[in-house]
Write a protein that holds these residues in place. Structure first.
Motif, mmCIF file in Angstrom:
data_model
loop_
_atom_site.group_PDB
_atom_site.id
_atom_site.type_symbol
_atom_site.label_atom_id
_atom_site.label_comp_id
_atom_site.label_asym_id
_atom_site.label_seq_id
_atom_site.Cartn_x
_atom_site.Cartn_y
_atom_site.Cartn_z
ATOM 1 N N ASP A 171 -34.823 -2.488 -13.181
ATOM 2 C CA ASP A 171 -35.387 -3.041 -14.310
ATOM 3 C C ASP A 171 -34.476 -3.071 -15.182
ATOM 4 O O ASP A 171 -34.066 -2.299 -15.969
ATOM 5 C CB ASP A 171 -36.615 -2.012 -14.828
ATOM 6 N N LYS A 172 -34.199 -4.553 -15.525
ATOM 7 C CA LYS A 172 -32.940 -4.878 -16.563
ATOM 8 C C LYS A 172 -33.616 -4.677 -17.858
ATOM 9 O O LYS A 172 -32.764 -5.278 -19.111
ATOM 10 C CB LYS A 172 -32.351 -5.875 -16.318
ATOM 11 N N SER A 173 -34.721 -4.804 -18.290
ATOM 12 C CA SER A 173 -35.412 -4.782 -19.480
ATOM 13 C C SER A 173 -35.188 -3.220 -20.359
ATOM 14 O O SER A 173 -35.315 -3.366 -21.833
ATOM 15 C CB SER A 173 -36.920 -5.077 -19.600
ATOM 16 N N THR A 174 -34.585 -2.292 -19.627
ATOM 17 C CA THR A 174 -34.458 -1.050 -20.258
ATOM 18 C C THR A 174 -32.984 -0.551 -20.340
ATOM 19 O O THR A 174 -32.203 -1.118 -19.534
ATOM 20 C CB THR A 174 -35.148 0.178 -19.669
ATOM 21 N N VAL A 175 -32.547 -0.052 -21.190
ATOM 22 C CA VAL A 175 -31.167 0.480 -21.570
ATOM 23 C C VAL A 175 -30.810 1.226 -20.170
ATOM 24 O O VAL A 175 -29.652 0.890 -19.481
ATOM 25 C CB VAL A 175 -30.934 1.480 -22.743
ATOM 26 N N GLY B 116 -31.737 0.712 -17.008
ATOM 27 C CA GLY B 116 -31.872 -0.518 -16.296
ATOM 28 C C GLY B 116 -30.743 -1.229 -16.120
ATOM 29 O O GLY B 116 -29.916 -1.475 -15.247
#
Length: 434
Positions: free
Chosen positions: A135-139, A141
């Motif tokens: 999940d690249k939407s979180t830090v 990630g």
């Protein structure tokens, strides 16, 4: 093996390497068909991209093998392949499986520094495919995504640098070997040229040796036989004038006989290339004294032979040159000077050996010396006899002998005040040591 059959690092393009991209693309297309059976539009796009990748590889690499040696063309090829692969990986992560094939192309067609950029691009695509589920939407990630990229990029860039360094060393070795081969070829050519030059030098040396021997024999004949025959003729002429005086007649006959024997001995010595007879049994100083005594007895002119300095061994050629110079000078005095006193001095100096012959005869002018020398040179060229041409070769012979040993010959004379001849030979060329 031609350059078209190997890559930029000299490795062969095996059939497996050429066929592998098509096999992998076909397998990925089959997997895509199985996975996306119900997604017709998306499936068609993926299949079109796979076909585009296969056609790009076929056109740029397989069908045009000559382009593999063109760095700019291969950069364009690899950029296009990465672009197609990037779209496929973004659409379907399983296309990351094609990364090993892309690495193969990167290390086979790209040169430094494009190799570093190409390896990094493939590693980023492989890392993106591996981190597709992150999940690249979180830090956290993003941190995980970049960590996966680093795990792929750093080792592959390091390996690319190692490959470049090894290729650089290989090129340096090849260049060194090429330089050595070129140097060997140049050396062989130089040796061949030197051999030909050596042959020419041998021919020239033989020719020079023949010429030197001819000149030596000319000097020997002049200094021995010619002088002896001249003396014999003089004595025989005196015999004709002394018919009424038996004692005088007998003295001239005995002198002519002695000159004839001495000339015969010198002729034999010249044939056998031996040293002058006086030098066979005596040193130079004693030989000069003996020559002076015999000359004085023959011509009834007082002579004083003096040696100064410490006598020391000399090279035979130097002794011969000085002895012949003294003999020629005395012969000239007897023929031309009408002297009443003669002096011969042999001087052993620190750096040279000097011979001086002086007389109190009629002398001559510098113009006479020039004319006499020219007459001798012309007589030598034309084969004229000295008795016919008036002499002169004796001066030429003396000068040739002395200058042949890096010495110097000086003749000083003045009408009515006699003549002085000085011959000097450096001690180094005379072979004399203090």
């Amino acid at each position: 093996m031609s350059s078209l059959a190997v890559d930029v690092r000299g490795r062969p393009w095996s059939p497996a390497v050429i066929v592998a991209p098509y096999v992998v693309l076909a397998a990925l297309a089959l997997c895509t068909v199985i996975i996306k059976q119900g997604e017709t539009s998306s499936l068609l796009v993926d299949l079109a991209l796979c076909a585009a990748a296969a056609a790009w590889i076929a056109w740029m690499v397989t069908l045009h093998p000559g382009w593999r040696d063109r760095p700019r063309t291969m950069v364009i090829f690899f950029t296009g392949l990465i672009a197609i692969l990037a779209v496929l990986v973004v659409r379907d992560p399983w296309f990351g499986i094609f990364a090993p094939v892309a690495y193969i192309y990167a290390f086979r067609v790209l040169r430094w520094p494009w190799l570093l950029a190409g390896a990094a691009a493939v590693a980023m695509l492989a890392g993106t495919a591996q981190a597709s589920s992150v999940d690249k939407s979180t830090v956290f990630g993003l941190i995980g995504y970049f960590a996966v990229l680093a795990v792929n990029v750093v080792p592959m860039c390091g390996y690319a640098w190692i490959e470049w360094h090894q290729a650089k060393q290989h090129d340096q070795r090849d260049n060194a070997l090429a330089e050595v081969s070129q140097a060997n070829r140049e050396l062989e050519a130089m040796l061949a040229e030197n051999a030909a030059l050596h042959e020419r030098l041998l021919v020239q040396a033989r020719e020079a040796g023949v010429l030197d021997e001819r000149q030596r024999m000319a000097r020997e004949i002049h200094d021995t036989l010619a002088q002896g025959l001249t003396g014999i003729i003089t004595q025989l002429q005196a015999v004709e004038q002394a018919r009424e005086d038996p004692a005088r007649w007998r003295r001239h006959v005995e002198a002519a006989t002695g000159l004839a024997r001495e000339s015969l001995s010198e002729a034999r010595r010249s044939v056998h290339a031996l040293r002058p007879e006086p030098l066979r049994t005596a040193r130079l100083a004693d030989a000069l004294a003996d020559v002076g005594d015999r000359w004085s007895s023959l011509h009834k002119v007082p002579i004083e032979v003096t040696t100064t300095g410490t006598p020391r061994p000399m090279h035979p050629e130097a002794e011969v040159a000085l002895l012949r110079t003294a003999q020629e000078a005395l012969a000239n005095i007897a023929k031309h000077a009408r002297a009443t006193r003669v002096g011969v001095t042999l001087s052993y100096l620190e750096h040279e050996i000097a011979l001086d012959v002086r007389d109190d005869g009629t002398g001559f002018t510098p113009q006479d010396l020039v004319l006499r020398t020219r007459a001798g040179v012309d007589g030598q060229r034309e084969g004229a006899e000295e008795s016919r041409e008036g002499g002169g070769f004796g001066l030429v012979a003396m000068r040739e002998r002395i200058e042949g040993l890096s010495g110097a010959l000086q003749v000083e004379s003045e009408p009515g005040n006699g003549t002085a001849i000085s011959a000097r030979i450096p001690a180094t060329f005379a072979g004399a040591t203090a």
